[in-house]
Motif scaffolding. Structure first.
Motif, PDB file in Angstrom:
ATOM      1  N   LEU A 115       0.951  -1.365   0.032  1.00  9.58           N
ATOM      2  CA  LEU A 115       0.143   0.009   0.016  1.00  9.58           C
ATOM      3  C   LEU A 115       0.872   1.624  -0.193  1.00  9.58           C
ATOM      4  O   LEU A 115       2.146   1.265   0.515  1.00  9.58           O
ATOM      5  CB  LEU A 115      -0.908   0.131   1.148  1.00  9.58           C
ATOM      6  CG  LEU A 115      -1.916  -1.172   1.402  1.00  9.58           C
ATOM      7  CD1 LEU A 115      -2.629  -1.182   2.720  1.00  9.58           C
ATOM      8  CD2 LEU A 115      -2.800  -1.149   0.154  1.00  9.58           C
ATOM      9  N   ASP A 116       0.210   2.406  -0.181  1.00  8.62           N
ATOM     10  CA  ASP A 116       1.018   3.790  -0.375  1.00  8.62           C
ATOM     11  C   ASP A 116       0.779   4.225   1.106  1.00  8.62           C
ATOM     12  O   ASP A 116      -0.292   4.679   1.568  1.00  8.62           O
ATOM     13  CB  ASP A 116       0.393   4.708  -1.405  1.00  8.62           C
ATOM     14  CG  ASP A 116       0.896   5.908  -1.443  1.00  8.62           C
ATOM     15  OD1 ASP A 116       1.865   6.161  -0.691  1.00  8.62           O
ATOM     16  OD2 ASP A 116       0.277   6.987  -2.277  1.00  8.62           O
ATOM     17  N   PHE A 117       1.733   4.357   1.923  1.00 10.77           N
ATOM     18  CA  PHE A 117       1.606   5.138   3.138  1.00 10.77           C
ATOM     19  C   PHE A 117       1.803   6.577   3.188  1.00 10.77           C
ATOM     20  O   PHE A 117       1.934   7.280   4.112  1.00 10.77           O
ATOM     21  CB  PHE A 117       2.623   4.506   4.227  1.00 10.77           C
ATOM     22  CG  PHE A 117       2.359   3.140   4.306  1.00 10.77           C
ATOM     23  CD1 PHE A 117       1.586   2.614   5.195  1.00 10.77           C
ATOM     24  CD2 PHE A 117       2.992   2.186   3.482  1.00 10.77           C
ATOM     25  CE1 PHE A 117       0.997   1.253   5.311  1.00 10.77           C
ATOM     26  CE2 PHE A 117       2.670   0.684   3.532  1.00 10.77           C
ATOM     27  CZ  PHE A 117       1.778   0.295   4.609  1.00 10.77           C
ATOM     28  N   GLY A 118       1.835   7.193   2.107  1.00 13.75           N
ATOM     29  CA  GLY A 118       1.934   8.683   1.910  1.00 13.75           C
ATOM     30  C   GLY A 118       0.716   9.682   2.449  1.00 13.75           C
ATOM     31  O   GLY A 118       0.781  10.565   2.614  1.00 13.75           O
ATOM     32  N   GLY A 119      -0.384   8.726   2.637  1.00 18.51           N
ATOM     33  CA  GLY A 119      -1.678   9.774   3.145  1.00 18.51           C
ATOM     34  C   GLY A 119      -2.430   8.621   4.149  1.00 18.51           C
ATOM     35  O   GLY A 119      -2.124   7.460   4.406  1.00 18.51           O
ATOM     36  N   PRO A 120      -3.559   9.116   4.340  1.00 21.01           N
ATOM     37  CA  PRO A 120      -4.429   8.175   5.212  1.00 21.01           C
ATOM     38  C   PRO A 120      -4.554   6.904   4.533  1.00 21.01           C
ATOM     39  O   PRO A 120      -4.864   6.721   3.318  1.00 21.01           O
ATOM     40  CB  PRO A 120      -5.485   9.026   5.162  1.00 21.01           C
ATOM     41  CG  PRO A 120      -5.309  10.403   5.080  1.00 21.01           C
ATOM     42  CD  PRO A 120      -4.124  10.294   3.977  1.00 21.01           C
ATOM     43  N   ILE A 170      -5.390   0.350  18.474  1.00 26.62           N
ATOM     44  CA  ILE A 170      -4.759   0.941  17.468  1.00 26.62           C
ATOM     45  C   ILE A 170      -5.098   2.797  17.592  1.00 26.62           C
ATOM     46  O   ILE A 170      -4.792   3.330  16.702  1.00 26.62           O
ATOM     47  CB  ILE A 170      -5.186   0.407  15.976  1.00 26.62           C
ATOM     48  CG1 ILE A 170      -6.590   0.696  15.654  1.00 26.62           C
ATOM     49  CG2 ILE A 170      -4.590  -1.032  15.942  1.00 26.62           C
ATOM     50  CD1 ILE A 170      -6.887   0.558  14.234  1.00 26.62           C
ATOM     51  N   LYS A 171      -5.491   3.059  18.805  1.00 21.32           N
ATOM     52  CA  LYS A 171      -6.018   4.389  18.705  1.00 21.32           C
ATOM     53  C   LYS A 171      -4.863   5.347  18.636  1.00 21.32           C
ATOM     54  O   LYS A 171      -5.112   6.364  17.990  1.00 21.32           O
ATOM     55  CB  LYS A 171      -6.455   4.611  20.074  1.00 21.32           C
ATOM     56  CG  LYS A 171      -7.352   5.926  20.529  1.00 21.32           C
ATOM     57  CD  LYS A 171      -7.515   6.066  21.954  1.00 21.32           C
ATOM     58  CE  LYS A 171      -8.162   7.370  22.128  1.00 21.32           C
ATOM     59  NZ  LYS A 171      -8.843   7.600  23.302  1.00 21.32           N
ATOM     60  N   PRO A 172      -3.431   5.089  18.766  1.00 22.55           N
ATOM     61  CA  PRO A 172      -2.675   6.068  18.552  1.00 22.55           C
ATOM     62  C   PRO A 172      -2.368   6.335  17.170  1.00 22.55           C
ATOM     63  O   PRO A 172      -1.944   7.299  16.695  1.00 22.55           O
ATOM     64  CB  PRO A 172      -1.217   5.096  19.059  1.00 22.55           C
ATOM     65  CG  PRO A 172      -1.746   4.402  20.157  1.00 22.55           C
ATOM     66  CD  PRO A 172      -3.068   3.846  19.423  1.00 22.55           C
ATOM     67  N   TYR A 173      -2.756   5.573  16.199  1.00 22.37           N
ATOM     68  CA  TYR A 173      -2.780   5.461  14.828  1.00 22.37           C
ATOM     69  C   TYR A 173      -4.096   6.217  14.067  1.00 22.37           C
ATOM     70  O   TYR A 173      -4.091   6.552  13.053  1.00 22.37           O
ATOM     71  CB  TYR A 173      -2.461   4.202  13.865  1.00 22.37           C
ATOM     72  CG  TYR A 173      -1.414   3.474  14.987  1.00 22.37           C
ATOM     73  CD1 TYR A 173      -0.109   4.145  14.986  1.00 22.37           C
ATOM     74  CD2 TYR A 173      -1.606   2.284  15.216  1.00 22.37           C
ATOM     75  CE1 TYR A 173       1.084   3.460  15.338  1.00 22.37           C
ATOM     76  CE2 TYR A 173      -0.520   1.604  15.775  1.00 22.37           C
ATOM     77  CZ  TYR A 173       0.648   2.011  16.023  1.00 22.37           C
ATOM     78  OH  TYR A 173       1.707   1.549  16.592  1.00 22.37           O
ATOM     79  N   ILE A 174      -5.096   6.304  14.833  1.00 20.29           N
ATOM     80  CA  ILE A 174      -6.600   6.791  14.323  1.00 20.29           C
ATOM     81  C   ILE A 174      -6.351   8.532  14.058  1.00 20.29           C
ATOM     82  O   ILE A 174      -5.933   9.224  14.881  1.00 20.29           O
ATOM     83  CB  ILE A 174      -7.804   6.507  15.181  1.00 20.29           C
ATOM     84  CG1 ILE A 174      -7.629   5.000  15.013  1.00 20.29           C
ATOM     85  CG2 ILE A 174      -8.773   7.179  14.789  1.00 20.29           C
ATOM     86  CD1 ILE A 174      -8.850   4.658  15.841  1.00 20.29           C
ATOM     87  N   ILE A 175      -6.670   8.615  12.707  1.00 24.59           N
ATOM     88  CA  ILE A 175      -6.889  10.236  12.603  1.00 24.59           C
ATOM     89  C   ILE A 175      -8.286  10.490  12.653  1.00 24.59           C
ATOM     90  O   ILE A 175      -9.275   9.908  12.045  1.00 24.59           O
ATOM     91  CB  ILE A 175      -6.326  10.550  11.104  1.00 24.59           C
ATOM     92  CG1 ILE A 175      -5.099   9.992  10.659  1.00 24.59           C
ATOM     93  CG2 ILE A 175      -6.451  11.875  10.550  1.00 24.59           C
ATOM     94  CD1 ILE A 175      -4.776   9.891   9.521  1.00 24.59           C
ATOM     95  N   GLU A 176      -8.509  11.626  13.268  1.00 23.51           N
ATOM     96  CA  GLU A 176      -9.966  12.231  13.555  1.00 23.51           C
ATOM     97  C   GLU A 176     -10.188  12.778  11.956  1.00 23.51           C
ATOM     98  O   GLU A 176      -9.593  13.348  11.290  1.00 23.51           O
ATOM     99  CB  GLU A 176      -9.919  13.277  14.537  1.00 23.51           C
ATOM    100  CG  GLU A 176      -9.510  12.778  15.953  1.00 23.51           C
ATOM    101  CD  GLU A 176     -10.519  11.815  16.361  1.00 23.51           C
ATOM    102  OE1 GLU A 176     -11.791  11.792  15.988  1.00 23.51           O
ATOM    103  OE2 GLU A 176     -10.095  10.788  16.938  1.00 23.51           O
ATOM    104  N   PRO A 177     -11.530  12.687  11.572  1.00 16.45           N
ATOM    105  CA  PRO A 177     -12.177  13.100  10.337  1.00 16.45           C
ATOM    106  C   PRO A 177     -11.806  14.306  10.080  1.00 16.45           C
ATOM    107  O   PRO A 177     -11.471  14.710   8.804  1.00 16.45           O
ATOM    108  CB  PRO A 177     -13.645  12.749  10.352  1.00 16.45           C
ATOM    109  CG  PRO A 177     -13.828  11.907  11.643  1.00 16.45           C
ATOM    110  CD  PRO A 177     -12.550  12.184  12.461  1.00 16.45           C
TER     111      PRO A 177
END
Length: 85
Positions: A48-53, A72-79
């Motif tokens: 996968l491409d890890f350049g974005g969300p 996995i909460k440390p990796y979650i991005i808020e909308p």
């Protein structure tokens, strides 16, 4: 089904995410753009491409989905952070 966005910024974070997905009894898939991979499979995830969300989809009983999301909460991005870049 739970669906949310994450950001993985290093090989260590990617490896940790895969380990956590492997421990989860639910089906966990991760996608980047049009590519989707089983989140428990190293080769698929590393393609996968890890350049974005990244988009994560978890299917299974609610308590197991919630446990995985908490792990996995440390990796979650808020909308709202996704929209701002």
């Amino acid at each position: 089904m739970n669906e949310f966005s994450i950001r993985l910024s290093s090989v260590e974070e990617i490896n940790q995410f895969i380990r956590l997905a492997t421990l989860c009894p639910c089906d966990v898939h991760i996608s980047s753009g049009t590519q989707t991979a089983n989140a428990k499979a190293y080769m698929g995830v590393f393609s996968l491409d890890f350049g974005g969300p990244l988009r994560v989809v978890v299917r299974g009983p609610e308590d197991e989905r919630d446990s995985f999301r908490l792990a996995i909460k440390p990796y979650i991005i808020e909308p709202e952070l996704i929209e701002k870049g």
